[in-house]
Design an enzyme around this catalytic site. Structure first.
Site, PDB file in Angstrom:
ATOM      1  N   VAL A   1       5.056  -8.697   0.598  1.00  0.00           N
ATOM      2  CA  VAL A   1       5.219  -7.280   0.912  1.00  0.00           C
ATOM      3  C   VAL A   1       4.468  -7.048   2.214  1.00  0.00           C
ATOM      4  O   VAL A   1       3.305  -7.429   2.338  1.00  0.00           O
ATOM      5  CB  VAL A   1       4.655  -6.375  -0.197  1.00  0.00           C
ATOM      6  CG1 VAL A   1       4.926  -4.906   0.125  1.00  0.00           C
ATOM      7  CG2 VAL A   1       5.242  -6.743  -1.546  1.00  0.00           C
TER       8      VAL A   1
ATOM      9  N   ARG B   1       3.951  -7.909  14.282  1.00  0.00           N
ATOM     10  CA  ARG B   1       3.453  -9.283  14.129  1.00  0.00           C
ATOM     11  C   ARG B   1       3.447  -9.699  12.668  1.00  0.00           C
ATOM     12  O   ARG B   1       3.884 -10.796  12.315  1.00  0.00           O
ATOM     13  CB  ARG B   1       2.047  -9.387  14.724  1.00  0.00           C
ATOM     14  CG  ARG B   1       1.436 -10.783  14.639  1.00  0.00           C
ATOM     15  CD  ARG B   1       0.050 -10.796  15.253  1.00  0.00           C
ATOM     16  NE  ARG B   1      -0.605 -12.089  15.102  1.00  0.00           N
ATOM     17  CZ  ARG B   1      -1.837 -12.344  15.516  1.00  0.00           C
ATOM     18  NH1 ARG B   1      -2.541 -11.397  16.121  1.00  0.00           N
ATOM     19  NH2 ARG B   1      -2.377 -13.541  15.330  1.00  0.00           N
TER      20      ARG B   1
ATOM     21  N   SER C   1       2.173   0.863   1.984  1.00  0.00           N
ATOM     22  CA  SER C   1       1.324   0.109   2.902  1.00  0.00           C
ATOM     23  C   SER C   1       1.355   0.625   4.330  1.00  0.00           C
ATOM     24  O   SER C   1       0.828  -0.029   5.231  1.00  0.00           O
ATOM     25  CB  SER C   1       1.702  -1.374   2.876  1.00  0.00           C
ATOM     26  OG  SER C   1       2.988  -1.583   3.401  1.00  0.00           O
TER      27      SER C   1
ATOM     28  N   ARG D   1       5.970 -13.987  19.520  1.00  0.00           N
ATOM     29  CA  ARG D   1       6.508 -14.426  18.229  1.00  0.00           C
ATOM     30  C   ARG D   1       7.877 -13.795  18.013  1.00  0.00           C
ATOM     31  O   ARG D   1       8.106 -12.625  18.332  1.00  0.00           O
ATOM     32  CB  ARG D   1       5.566 -14.051  17.098  1.00  0.00           C
ATOM     33  CG  ARG D   1       5.977 -14.575  15.738  1.00  0.00           C
ATOM     34  CD  ARG D   1       4.761 -14.759  14.854  1.00  0.00           C
ATOM     35  NE  ARG D   1       3.905 -15.817  15.365  1.00  0.00           N
ATOM     36  CZ  ARG D   1       2.619 -15.968  15.020  1.00  0.00           C
ATOM     37  NH1 ARG D   1       2.065 -15.127  14.180  1.00  0.00           N
ATOM     38  NH2 ARG D   1       1.905 -16.943  15.520  1.00  0.00           N
TER      39      ARG D   1
ATOM     40  N   ARG E   1      11.633  -1.231   1.464  1.00  0.00           N
ATOM     41  CA  ARG E   1      11.188  -0.251   0.468  1.00  0.00           C
ATOM     42  C   ARG E   1      11.126   1.134   1.108  1.00  0.00           C
ATOM     43  O   ARG E   1      10.365   1.365   2.039  1.00  0.00           O
ATOM     44  CB  ARG E   1       9.822  -0.626  -0.118  1.00  0.00           C
ATOM     45  CG  ARG E   1       9.375   0.371  -1.187  1.00  0.00           C
ATOM     46  CD  ARG E   1       8.290  -0.165  -2.109  1.00  0.00           C
ATOM     47  NE  ARG E   1       7.006  -0.344  -1.466  1.00  0.00           N
ATOM     48  CZ  ARG E   1       5.853  -0.575  -2.124  1.00  0.00           C
ATOM     49  NH1 ARG E   1       5.853  -0.666  -3.441  1.00  0.00           N
ATOM     50  NH2 ARG E   1       4.729  -0.753  -1.471  1.00  0.00           N
TER      51      ARG E   1
ATOM     52  N   GLU F   1       6.823   1.271 -12.268  1.00  0.00           N
ATOM     53  CA  GLU F   1       5.418   1.543 -11.985  1.00  0.00           C
ATOM     54  C   GLU F   1       4.966   2.932 -12.430  1.00  0.00           C
ATOM     55  O   GLU F   1       3.835   3.317 -12.146  1.00  0.00           O
ATOM     56  CB  GLU F   1       5.150   1.380 -10.482  1.00  0.00           C
ATOM     57  CG  GLU F   1       5.970   2.315  -9.613  1.00  0.00           C
ATOM     58  CD  GLU F   1       5.788   2.061  -8.118  1.00  0.00           C
ATOM     59  OE1 GLU F   1       4.870   1.305  -7.760  1.00  0.00           O
ATOM     60  OE2 GLU F   1       6.572   2.605  -7.335  1.00  0.00           O
TER      61      GLU F   1
ATOM     62  N   GLY G   1       4.417  -2.690 -11.408  1.00  0.00           N
ATOM     63  CA  GLY G   1       3.411  -2.263 -10.441  1.00  0.00           C
ATOM     64  C   GLY G   1       2.180  -1.822 -11.198  1.00  0.00           C
ATOM     65  O   GLY G   1       1.989  -0.642 -11.487  1.00  0.00           O
ATOM     66  N   PHE G   2       1.338  -2.787 -11.564  1.00  0.00           N
ATOM     67  CA  PHE G   2       0.181  -2.517 -12.421  1.00  0.00           C
ATOM     68  C   PHE G   2      -0.703  -1.409 -11.857  1.00  0.00           C
ATOM     69  O   PHE G   2      -1.228  -0.571 -12.599  1.00  0.00           O
ATOM     70  CB  PHE G   2      -0.629  -3.804 -12.608  1.00  0.00           C
ATOM     71  CG  PHE G   2      -2.044  -3.588 -13.061  1.00  0.00           C
ATOM     72  CD1 PHE G   2      -2.313  -3.245 -14.372  1.00  0.00           C
ATOM     73  CD2 PHE G   2      -3.102  -3.706 -12.181  1.00  0.00           C
ATOM     74  CE1 PHE G   2      -3.612  -3.036 -14.803  1.00  0.00           C
ATOM     75  CE2 PHE G   2      -4.406  -3.496 -12.600  1.00  0.00           C
ATOM     76  CZ  PHE G   2      -4.662  -3.157 -13.911  1.00  0.00           C
ATOM     77  N   LEU G   3      -0.869  -1.359 -10.538  1.00  0.00           N
ATOM     78  CA  LEU G   3      -1.823  -0.422  -9.956  1.00  0.00           C
ATOM     79  C   LEU G   3      -1.321   1.016 -10.056  1.00  0.00           C
ATOM     80  O   LEU G   3      -2.009   1.887 -10.593  1.00  0.00           O
ATOM     81  CB  LEU G   3      -2.104  -0.816  -8.508  1.00  0.00           C
ATOM     82  CG  LEU G   3      -2.744  -2.196  -8.342  1.00  0.00           C
ATOM     83  CD1 LEU G   3      -2.831  -2.574  -6.867  1.00  0.00           C
ATOM     84  CD2 LEU G   3      -4.126  -2.230  -8.974  1.00  0.00           C
ATOM     85  N   ASP G   4      -0.117   1.281  -9.547  1.00  0.00           N
ATOM     86  CA  ASP G   4       0.415   2.638  -9.679  1.00  0.00           C
ATOM     87  C   ASP G   4       0.606   3.003 -11.146  1.00  0.00           C
ATOM     88  O   ASP G   4       0.404   4.162 -11.543  1.00  0.00           O
ATOM     89  CB  ASP G   4       1.741   2.763  -8.929  1.00  0.00           C
ATOM     90  CG  ASP G   4       1.580   3.450  -7.582  1.00  0.00           C
ATOM     91  OD1 ASP G   4       0.940   4.506  -7.543  1.00  0.00           O
ATOM     92  OD2 ASP G   4       2.084   2.923  -6.579  1.00  0.00           O
TER      93      ASP G   4
ATOM     94  N   PRO H   1      -0.100 -11.791  -0.857  1.00  0.00           N
ATOM     95  CA  PRO H   1      -0.536 -10.987   0.290  1.00  0.00           C
ATOM     96  C   PRO H   1      -0.398 -11.638   1.652  1.00  0.00           C
ATOM     97  O   PRO H   1      -0.690 -10.995   2.655  1.00  0.00           O
ATOM     98  CB  PRO H   1      -2.016 -10.735  -0.030  1.00  0.00           C
ATOM     99  CG  PRO H   1      -2.442 -11.981  -0.744  1.00  0.00           C
ATOM    100  CD  PRO H   1      -1.242 -12.398  -1.566  1.00  0.00           C
TER     101      PRO H   1
ATOM    102  N   ASP I   1      -3.983  -0.544  -0.908  1.00  0.00           N
ATOM    103  CA  ASP I   1      -2.959   0.390  -0.464  1.00  0.00           C
ATOM    104  C   ASP I   1      -3.082   1.655  -1.300  1.00  0.00           C
ATOM    105  O   ASP I   1      -4.068   1.849  -2.004  1.00  0.00           O
ATOM    106  CB  ASP I   1      -1.559  -0.230  -0.515  1.00  0.00           C
ATOM    107  CG  ASP I   1      -1.085  -0.541  -1.929  1.00  0.00           C
ATOM    108  OD1 ASP I   1      -1.759  -0.136  -2.900  1.00  0.00           O
ATOM    109  OD2 ASP I   1      -0.031  -1.184  -2.069  1.00  0.00           O
TER     110      ASP I   1
END
Length: 703
Positions: free
Chosen positions: A117, A124, A252, A289, A316, A408, A433-436, A517, A607
């Site tokens: 993600v 970059r 993010s 790049r 997303r 989530e 989405g464990f966090l949300d 990550p 995030d």
């Protein structure tokens, strides 16, 4: 902003110029037809968007009232579940069905592997992620803590290199066993495999193998500094790693106005056309790049074939809640941002479908959009109808636009089968989405009582049920061989040894992908999919009954537990430091996701989802008297000094301690806590956007 009228919509001039000058040419769509279609979509879908947000508020108010009326009483799960059904929070389970997406790329439908993600605003990072389809195992091991110790020499450390080679050979023995002996004893470039079908081709002296659907390229090169000293001449082991990447316009990134949105859309267009580049300094020289080309190989029968050189890209969009000042409706109000994202990101993806650039993303001819933060099947059905309308506007066949549903929010995970059924012809992805999900768990039950400490919540009954149900329901709906079942992020990018030990648990659940990550983490996590045959695990799990709903609905309450003053202080400081460390970069610098030191100075990827947890937890403890407002303020002030110290080497950083009243970042963090009970579903975006817009205006008027 200069605004331009288009059929009753007021659009930022920068957005209009981008669409007409950059996005539309090559698509076959005339500007007038596009603006007419966009105005029609807003006219049709804005009222429904608002109505769905109103339902959220109404449901939350009724749940709050139910808990207030029973304050201090144990939760009667029978009565509670009946109440949730009565108010429409829980809907009837649909009859058995199977999803039916068509033209789905193999990376999504058939293969199991890591998923990155990446924030859309950093070109970059975007290119690094897109190019992370292939990664050097040797480099990933050598430069991380995946192996004990570190390199002791400034150049190449032979002792560290020997560790890497030994680990790599052991991995090959497991993934590509030989007829006899070990890869460690190989003396030439002709390994005799126990399963000869695993050998699938070559590229020069390199040999290409496949295991569990993923490719392994063993680089034989006796002229290479590493290969020269290797018995078999092996210079590297290159793994097929990040099969898919989510290009993120949501959690993010910090995109609060037309300027930010156009920059985000421009980067997505560059990926879809294949011409995105990034220039930067590295090792004292200027580096450019770009996207990697596809990889050419020769099959054992002499035929040539090509493998993708890049990760397959999803995009997303934002959820239903937020609005954007880049588009104003006829009544002068800001337009739903998610509608704009859906239309514009799909328009830009036409360049991939039309092959207007040098590279292709979807070889199957699909557009992949992840839709976050939807609450229940009605909101998912809204997205399905919106995507129908976008397809009509862009002249696309039905269901060319695929959807990934983030599992989530509590009302979505409790009604997951019904949510999937609402998009059964276009769904290609579900992801825990464990966090949300934790943030929504706390806000939904905010008035039920004081919550457990944040660290203890990971052992709650609802989490185990949540993770199980995601896989079980996905398999019951026919995801195996058709769509991804995903798991969440490894948040500690510097702790690769721990990731190698723990994250194998995700493929063992039968999930076909999990978030990582960094490209390094993707390469290392890819080894797990060689050790676990996900397709076989899915066959095993398909016969399981779905985890009970009552477990999923169990609220993680502390149950009258009395914490010591020291424990309360520790919890407040842990939350406050995490909030401030993230918010100060978001508000002051527009950084939506980065590695932020935690209270113990461990770098964690942060995030808005992590922010939602910490702010909701503090708000919950304040509401129920576990902590006082004075204690929360004191913790925020102490942690402002700590965060300042952690960022002392950043020349762009603006300290908060000692200037709390004037620091917009500090004020934003404080608002997230003290207004957390009243924020829609506990989301942090409204406050963050408000303070970031204020900071940008401040920078324009008082640089």
């Amino acid at each position: 902003m200069t605004m331009i009228d288009k059929h009753g919509l007021q659009l930022a001039q920068s957005l209009v110029r981008f669409v007409e000058d950059k996005a539309l040419p090559g698509t076959g769509i005339a500007p007038e037809a596009f603006w007419t279609g966009l105005a029609d979509i807003y006219a049709r879908f804005s009222p429904r968007n608002a109505q769905l947000l109103g339902v959220r508020d109404e449901i939350q108010e009724r749940i709050d009232d139910w808990h207030r009326a029973r304050a201090g009483q144990p939760i009667d799960m029978v009565a509670y579940t009946a109440f949730l059904r009565e108010i429409g929070y829980l809907v009837p389970e649909p009859p058995p069905f199977t999803i039916r997406p068509t033209n789905v790329d193999a990376e999504v439908a058939l293969l199991a592997g890591p998923q990155l993600v990446v924030p859309v605003l950093n070109a970059r990072f975007l290119l690094n992620a897109a190019n992370a389809r292939w990664g050097s195992l040797y480099d990933s091991l050598y430069g991380s803590d995946a192996l004990p110790g570190t390199a002791q020499l400034a150049g190449y450390d032979p002792a560290r290199g020997a560790q890497v080679v030994a680990w790599g050979r052991a991995f090959l023995d497991e993934a590509l066993p030989l007829v006899r002996g070990s890869w460690a004893g190989l003396a030439d470039d002709q390994p005799e495999l126990a399963n000869p079908s695993q050998y699938v081709g070559r590229r020069g002296a390199s040999r290409l193998f496949r295991n569990n659907g993923l490719h392994i390229e063993v680089i034989f090169d006796r002229e290479h500094p590493i290969g020269r000293s290797d018995n078999a001449g092996i210079a590297d082991i290159v793994l097929e790693a990040a099969l898919t990447t989510i290009v993120d316009l949501e959690d993010s990134v910090a995109a609060v106005d037309a300027e930010d949105k156009v920059a985000a859309y421009a980067n997505w267009l560059g990926l879809m056309k294949g011409d995105l580049t990034a220039e930067f300094e590295k090792g004292g020289r200027r580096v450019t790049r770009a996207l990697e080309p596809d990889r050419q190989y020769e099959a054992p029968n002499g035929a040539s074939f090509t493998l993708p050189g890049r990760s397959l890209l999803f995009v997303r969009n934002v959820g239903h809640l937020m609005t954007t000042p880049a588009v104003l409706l006829a009544d002068g109000g800001q337009a739903p941002e998610g509608i704009l994202d859906g239309v514009v990101t799909s328009l830009l993806a036409l360049h991939d479908l039309r092959r207007t650039g040098g590279y292709s993303n979807s070889r199957a001819g699909s557009i992949y959009i992840v839709k976050p933060k939807m609450h229940g099947p009605d909101e998912v059905a809204f997205t399905n109808d919106l995507f129908d309308a976008i397809e009509d506007l862009l002249g696309l066949a039905r269901h060319v636009i695929k959807v990934g549903v983030m599992d989530e929010e509590r009302r979505t995970s409790a009604n997951l089968a019904a949510c999937i059924e609402a998009v059964k012809d276009r769904i290609v992805f579900i992801n825990t989405g464990f966090l949300d999900r934790t943030g929504d768990e706390m806000h939904t039950s905010m008035h039920a009582g004081a919550m457990l400490r944040k660290g203890d919540m990971k052992a709650s009954d609802w989490i185990a049920a949540y993770e199980d149900r995601n896989v079980q329901i996905g398999l019951a709906c026919g995801f195996s061989g058709q769509a991804q079942i995903g798991k969440g992020m490894w948040a500690a990018p510097d702790r690769m040894a721990d990731m190698l030990e723990q994250k194998i648990g995700h493929p063992r659940t039968g999930a076909s992908t999990a978030w990582v990550p960094s490209p390094t983490a993707a390469t290392l996590h890819a080894t797990h999919y060689h050790r676990v045959d996900v397709a076989a695990r899915q066959v095993e799990r398909r016969v399981e009954p779905v985890a009970p709903l009552d477990k999923l609905l169990t609220i993680p309450l502390a149950g009258g537990q009395n914490w010591s003053p020291e424990e309360v202080r520790d919890e407040l400081e842990n939350n406050a430091q995490g909030i401030l460390g993230y918010v100060v970069r978001w508000v002051d610098q527009g950084v939506g996701c980065s590695k932020v030191p935690d209270i113990h100075d461990v770098g964690l990827m942060e995030d808005r989802a992590t922010l939602r947890i910490s702010s909701q937890h503090m708000a919950n403890w304040l509401l129920h008297g576990v902590a006082t407002a004075a204690e929360a303020d004191a913790a925020l002030s102490r942690m402002a000094a700590k965060v300042d110290a952690q960022n002392a080497d950043d020349p762009a950083y603006r300290p908060m301690a000692g200037r709390e009243a004037e620091s917009l970042a500090f004020q934003a963090a404080r608002a997230l806590v003290f207004q957390g009970v009243d924020q829609p579903n506990g989301y942090t975006e409204p406050s963050l956007h408000r303070f970031r817009a204020m900071r940008k205006e401040q920078a324009r008027t008082r640089p």
